[in-house]
Every structure is written in structure tokens, then in C-alpha cells.
Scaffold this active site. Sequence first.
Site, PDB file in Angstrom:
ATOM      1  N   GLY A  77     -97.497  83.626 -28.314  1.00 41.16           N
ATOM      2  CA  GLY A  77     -97.915  83.126 -29.622  1.00 41.16           C
ATOM      3  C   GLY A  77     -96.759  83.163 -30.614  1.00 41.16           C
ATOM      4  O   GLY A  77     -95.597  82.945 -30.261  1.00 41.16           O
ATOM      5  N   SER A  78     -97.096  83.522 -31.843  1.00 42.31           N
ATOM      6  CA  SER A  78     -96.108  83.411 -32.921  1.00 42.31           C
ATOM      7  C   SER A  78     -94.942  84.382 -32.773  1.00 42.31           C
ATOM      8  O   SER A  78     -93.898  84.186 -33.386  1.00 42.31           O
ATOM      9  CB  SER A  78     -96.792  83.651 -34.267  1.00 42.31           C
ATOM     10  N   THR A  79     -95.104  85.448 -31.975  1.00 43.95           N
ATOM     11  CA  THR A  79     -93.960  86.357 -31.819  1.00 43.95           C
ATOM     12  C   THR A  79     -92.805  85.635 -31.153  1.00 43.95           C
ATOM     13  O   THR A  79     -91.652  86.033 -31.294  1.00 43.95           O
ATOM     14  CB  THR A  79     -94.335  87.597 -30.989  1.00 43.95           C
TER      15      THR A  79
END
Lengths: 492, 484
Positions: free
Chosen positions: A222-224
Site C-alpha cells: 500500500g502507501s508505505t
Amino acid sequence: MTGNGRPMTRYIRHAAAFCALLLIALLVNATRIQLVQARSYDENPANRRHTIARYGQPRGDILVGGRPVTGSKDSGQQFRYERTYRNGPLYAPVTGFSSQVYGTNLLEGAEDDVLAGTDPLLSPLPLWNDFTRSRNPGGHVVTTLDPAAQEAAFAGLGDRRGAVAALEPSTGRILALVSTPSYDPEELSGTDSAVARAWTRLNQAANKPMLNRAVRQTYPPGSTFKVVTAAAALDAGVVEDVDEPTKSRDPYRLPGSSVRLTNEVEGCADASLRYAFTWSCNTVFAKLGVDVGVAGMRAGAAGFGFNERQLRIPFRVSPSTFDTRVDQAQLALSSIGQYNTRATPLQMAMVAGAVANNGSVRTPHLVERTTTDDGHTVSATGQRTLRQAMSPATTVQLRELMTDVVERGTGKNAAIPGATVGGKSGTAQHGIHNSGTPYAWFISWAKADDAMEPAVAVAVVVEDAEADRGDISGGGDAAPIARDVMRAVLTP
Amino acid sequence: MDCFACYVPDMLSPGTTAQADPPAPVVPLPRRRGIEFTLIVLAVLLSVYGYCDVGVARTGSVPPGAVGYGAGLGVLALLAHLAVRVRAPYADPLLLPIGVLLNGLGLVLIYRLDLETPDDPAAPTQLVWSTLGMGLFIAVVVLLRDHRVLQRYTYVSVVSALVLLVLPIFFPSVNGARIWVRVAGFSIQPGEFAKVLLAVFFAGYLAANRNALAYTGRRIWRLQLPTGRVLGPILAIWLLSVGVLVLERDLGTSLLFFGLFVVLLYVATGRTGWIAVGLLLAACGAVAVGWLEPHVHSRVEDWLHPFASIEAGLGPNQLAQSLFSFAAGGMLGTGLGLGHSVLIGFAAKSDFILATAGEELGLAGLSAIFLLYGLLVERGYRASLALRDPFGRLLAIGLASIVALQVFVIAGGVTGLIPLTGMAMPFLAQGGSSVVTNWIIVALLMRLSDSARDRSGTGAATAAATATATATATAEGIEGGGKP
């Protein structure tokens, strides 16, 4: 002539020769089975002698923070010494199990030669044991774990499913490796029927307690993953100033497709990289990924350790993947940590660690050194640089971006007084049509104010976060756990 | 060793006959009892050392019974030695020490295996039987002054032997074999005693009839087949003993009797035709039994494919475990008390005792044991060569061959050389009847070797010439005679 003259003596000699022949046959056959074929008999899997010898002495211990977390107890059975574990569920993702019936895994498996005493390096002299037919006492394995960090991670996850990996950025020493739900490996020691029942139960359990989620499970990051995309964009010169507008639209139409990508937050249209990173704009990073291109993104991801298939710590780590056979739309999604992008928690800790360590990724390792029974070092793991993930200049900018996330963005929950903390939250959607409960991610690093370098990098994933869609859940569920782990490391 | 050579040349030269002997030499041969005594002391010390070694390896301390064990074995051996000194001063000096050493080693191995099965100790019982055996040894040496007395009991022997063989049929079978008689808590294997009796019978019968048997009937190529007239009684004995044993499912003893018979027949008559007939009969018997009798058939299958049960997922069978055991020993062995031959399970102390020796003493120790048996047999044959009466000669060969064949059948069985047949390793294996029988065999060999070398004029040697002549004459005159 017959009568007494029959030369019985001659026949006696013939009969004696016959007996001698029998004796020779016995001796030749004994040589055959004891010398010529002995090896194949010894190695027959049905021959239990190796197993008996293996369990005939106490197994060496695995040490955490100078104290053994394992032990051996004399069962008096044929396979004599059985493994015991202190705090079994806490350290199970590190120790693994050592079972008379089901073998070994994780550290118990990777360092089996040392623990079982068969490693030739344990011998005082080469070939000494072959000569004396003896076995060395089991050696010990000293781990790099920080017990406080391990306990903080385990307590933080509680009864939720998830995993935590923490490491020391400048060395690659793994400080915490936790996976929940866990199990007590001691249940698998021994040979009685309870062991078989425990094995069946643990393997059939829906929540897979024996799965080491920290290194053997890959999740969509995801956004990581935006840390990786940002690094690639900065390194490739796609973005030269983190405060310049990125010329991106909101919503962003995926190239060659009619799908429109949206954001959970406002203000992402034409936002700067700093704003987009702090508030996690999907549209900006999707565009940046496409601008960098497949080759650049692949090189960037590989620099952090993605697509590396050989990593061992010393047990095998599942490879994290960044798919390179993608079209533009898939590349856009891959760049925000979706599509086929998958990472283990350990991999994401390495991403945070690279930012903390001037862009260089140290080979993660769990074993500090192995020793003989009386404490002499047998081998020590040296620090090795795996790769340079990005230029030092990019690192400085990324540190700043990650610090912003914690100071005023989605990662406020990770802030620690008296320390500089940089982080990135993430919420990864998965399942068919993204129907699964999103995974809450948080990756971060922390530097005590009085220290020169960050002392810890951590990645946290919570599988069954309270699904309040958006980055909030990464910051809400995972960030506090990351904070506790980092604080445990920073607190002497 | 010079004393061995001093009597050999004139006794062993081929073609020597009774009549050709020099007239009664008066110089007595060396008695060599000092050698015997020294060797006995060594044998006892070696056994005690093994006993202590087991204890030290297992518990780190000398077992408490070491002194008693050593003293017991030592006193028994010493009494036997004294009996020999008094009553058989010219006897072979190696026989008794070999017996003591093998018996002592057997006790050590059984004691060692007892440590694995604390609920079922066998060594104390074996010690009692060994005492009884050595007592019988002394009794035989003291009471039997002249072995030729036994020839009178040729037919008594065969009848007793057959009774002993038939007896176990009336008792329940144990582990698939009907060879046990249980009386008042004691298990006796009558077949063991029958061996000696049959050896006496064969020796007596053949000594009396060897010339008649040597008459040849038809001649095919180089084989001289015996006439039908003399074949009859022999076939009858063969059928009886083999039949009884097949009924009792004790193939090993059957094989032993038959082998013994063929060897004695050959030595007595020198006819290769007998060997041919014997092998033919044996082959027919073996094929028929191996084919028809499921118990034996499975043994043959195990021999051909010792690991079949592993491949079938049933785990290793006894023979496979035995092979693993020998292999684990390698050249020098694991050391006493440190092997895992107990994995063999059932019969580890009896039929499979050799596997423990092979694993813990290695090929070196196993070869030494084989050579001890070889030496025992060789001393028997040597006594036979030195004797001059056919009965004595045949009896010595018979007794020595019993040991040789028995060792071959059981040692070959547990090492995968031939199909496994349950039998006791002489002296080593757990089993009272066996150890007692073997002491009787050694005692008889002592008596025979004493007769062979005693030239004092009062012993058997001078009388032997007359006895031989009489026996031969009788044999030629009266069919089935044998009374000197």
C-alpha cells in the site's frame, strides 16, 4: 583296500576345509555389512540411530539479550532430550520448533548443526569426533534481538493478526521479529500423541499460528511503498524539488484505461511531493511511477531488496516482489503498492532502514554469533551492505518527508518525545474487488536527539485493523505499535 | 607352541593306520595344564573387564556385581581346570579357556542388554545355567573315563534323541516354534540335548557300518552312489528328524542335524556319492519346505529382501535392524554399552546376540569371536586326527561340526548371508539348554583330546587299536553292530 585302511584322515581334512570355508564366508560377509555397505545401512531413513544420537544430549540454546529462551529436558524416552521454550509464543517466529516427530524450522532448523552439536567447527580438532565417535555438546546461538522491543511488539499486536519487524539500520541486526497469533513450540516437542494432536490443530487453525508473517507472508504494502516510489522519482530526476507542483490530476485516469484513481484526502491535484507524501496522495504517486518508467521503478525497488530471492537471515525470507512485466496502468497501481507489489514486513523495515542509513541497505541478520557450549565463538555474522538503494542526497530529502508525516501528517501516533521519528503509513486493499479488510501498515525509523544516527527502523502490519478506510487506519492501528517498539529500543 | 608340533608329525601323516603305529612309546607328552591355567585367568579377566566396561560406559561407575561376577566365573573355571588336571591331564589346553571366554563374554552381552530391559533381566538366570553347564562339564570329565563307553549306547542315544525331539510337540508353541518344554517354570529346549545324543548315535552307527556303507552301487560319471540297502536306514533317520523339526518349525536345528549327518557320512565312508545324495535331499527338502511352509517361506523372503518392510512403510524388520546394528559397529565398534542393538527388539539377547557384539565390538571384535569358534572347531578336528578309534574320531568330528554348523547357521542368518533360522549362538546367546549342551560338548572334546594324547598305556590310546579292529570286524560281520 577297505577295513582299517580307509584313509579317514584325508576325509577329516576335507571336512575341516569345509568348516574353514564356512568361517571364511562368515568373515567375508561380516566385512561386507560392517565396512563395505555400512554407509548405506547407516543412512537408511528407517535406521533410528542418527535420531537417537541427535536427541541423546541436551540441545544447545538460543539466546536473546544474553539469556536462553530455550531449554532441554530429559524425558527418559528413546529420543531422550526434549526441547523446552521460555516465552514460547513470543519467540516462536524466531526460534521455530524442534520436534522429535516433525523436525525443525526457522532458527532451530537453520542453525541445527550448531545446536545439535554436529557442526565440525565445534570440534576441538579436525576429524576428532570421527576418530573418537563422540559428539560435541550442542553449541549456542546468540541472536541480535532486543527483548524489550520484541515484547513491545508482541504486546502491541495483542490478539490481532499481524507482524512486526524491527532492525538496526546501520548494521542490519534484527531487533524484533513478531508474528501473531503465535503458538508455543514446546507443544511439538516429544513423541507422545499430544504432539501429533497439537500439530494437526496448529496446521488446521484458520488463523495459521505457525505462519511466520514477519518473513514468510507477503502483503500488498500500500502507501508505505510510496517511500520507494518517491526515492525512485528523486533519484531519476523526475522530481527535483519536493516543494514544486507535480503536475498531477485528481482524479488520475490510469493510462490506457478508463479507470480513475481517486484520493482519500483533499488537495492532491497538482500537489507538491511533500504534500502528497505527508497526506498520501495516490494520484501523485501513480503519476510519478509512470513518469519514472518500468526500468527506473524496477531498479529503485530492487535497490531496497525487492525481487531478491536468496535472502536468508539465516532462515529463508519470502521474496518481496515488484512486477516488471506491466503496462502503464499496472505500473501506476504498482507504484502505490497495489497490483502485484507485495512485501514482507521485514522488507518494509529494510525500506525504512535504508532511509535512516544514508540510503544503504544492510543485510538483515538474526544471529550475532554462534558459540561452543562453553562460550567460545564459533562464527560471527559480519555487517554487510546489501545494496545502495538511493543517493545520499535523495536520502536527506526522504528523511525530511518522513519526518513531516509524523510531525503533522498521517503518522502523528508514532511521535516519541526526545527523538526524531520519520514514518509512513499505509492501508493496503486486497481481496477480490478489494473486498477484504484492508491491512494497516506503518513503517518508520527513530533517532534519539542525542544520537548521531537512527537506532531503529520498524515495519508493522495489522491484518484485521478496525477498517476505517483510508490512511487513518495505518496511522491509527499500526503507528502506536511502531512507536512502542522504537521507544523500547531507544530507552536504554 | 613347540609342544604342539612334537606329537603332530607321526599322528597326522596321511595313511597312518593303527597297525602302523610304533609300539607304545613310554615318554609321556607334555600336559600343558599351565598354559590352560594362564589362558583361563586371561579369559576371566577379559570377561570381568567387559563387565566393568559396560557399567562405566552406562553409569560412569564399576557395576556393584563385578567382584561377585568375576569371582563366580573364576571359581567355576578353576574347579573345571582342577577336574581336568586330575582326570584329563593330557587334554587340549585351548578348549576350556575358549569356553570360559565365550561364556563370560555372553554373560557380559546379556548383562549389557539387560540394562535396556530392566523389567526382564536375563543375566542372573544365564549365570545359573552357566554354573550348571560347568558343573556338568566337571561331571563329564570326572565320570566319563573312556569315551568308548558311549559307543555302547548308540541306539539308546537315538531313541532318547527322538523322544526329546518329539516331546515339545505336546507343549504349546512359543513365538512360532514348537521347541520348548515348560516344566515348573523352567523352559527347556530338548532339541539342544538331542544334538549331542544324535552325534553319539551317528558316530556309533557309522563307526560300525562305515565299510558296509562304503560299498558302492551304481557309478554315474565320478559319483559313486550307495546301494539301496544301506540307504534305507539313513533315509529313515533323515525323514524322522527333518519331519519332526518341520512340524516344530525349527528349520535351523533341522539344517544342523542334516549337515552333521552328511559330514559324518562323508568322513566315515569317503564317498562323494553321499555328498551328492545329501545335497539332493537337502535341496529337495529346502525347496519343499520353503515353498509350502509359510513360516519358513517368509524367512526366505526376508533374506532376499531385508528392506521390503521399510519400503512397504511398515518400518524395519528384525533382520534389517540386525543389519543396521552390524553396520553401526563398523571396524572398531561403538564400545560396550554404547550401541543401540536393542532396536532389534524381541530375541535381541538370544538369536540376535551377535548383532550386539557386532555393533559394540565392531568387525574387529566380531572377527575375534568367529576365530574363537574356529579355534574351538579346529581343536576338535585335531583331536579327531590324533585319535585312532573310528568312533572317537567320528564323535570328535561330530561335536566340532555341531559347533561349526550352528555358528554358521545363526551367524549367517543374522548377517544376511543365509535365511534366518532361530538358533542359539553357542555360549553367547541367552538360553539355558544351549549353554549346558555346549559345556557338555566341550567336556566330551576334552575327554577325546585327552584320549588322543595320553600314551601312558592306561588311557584310551593303546586300547584304541584293539577297539578299532574289533569294531571294524564286527561291522563287517554283523550289520548294525557296534558293540566292541
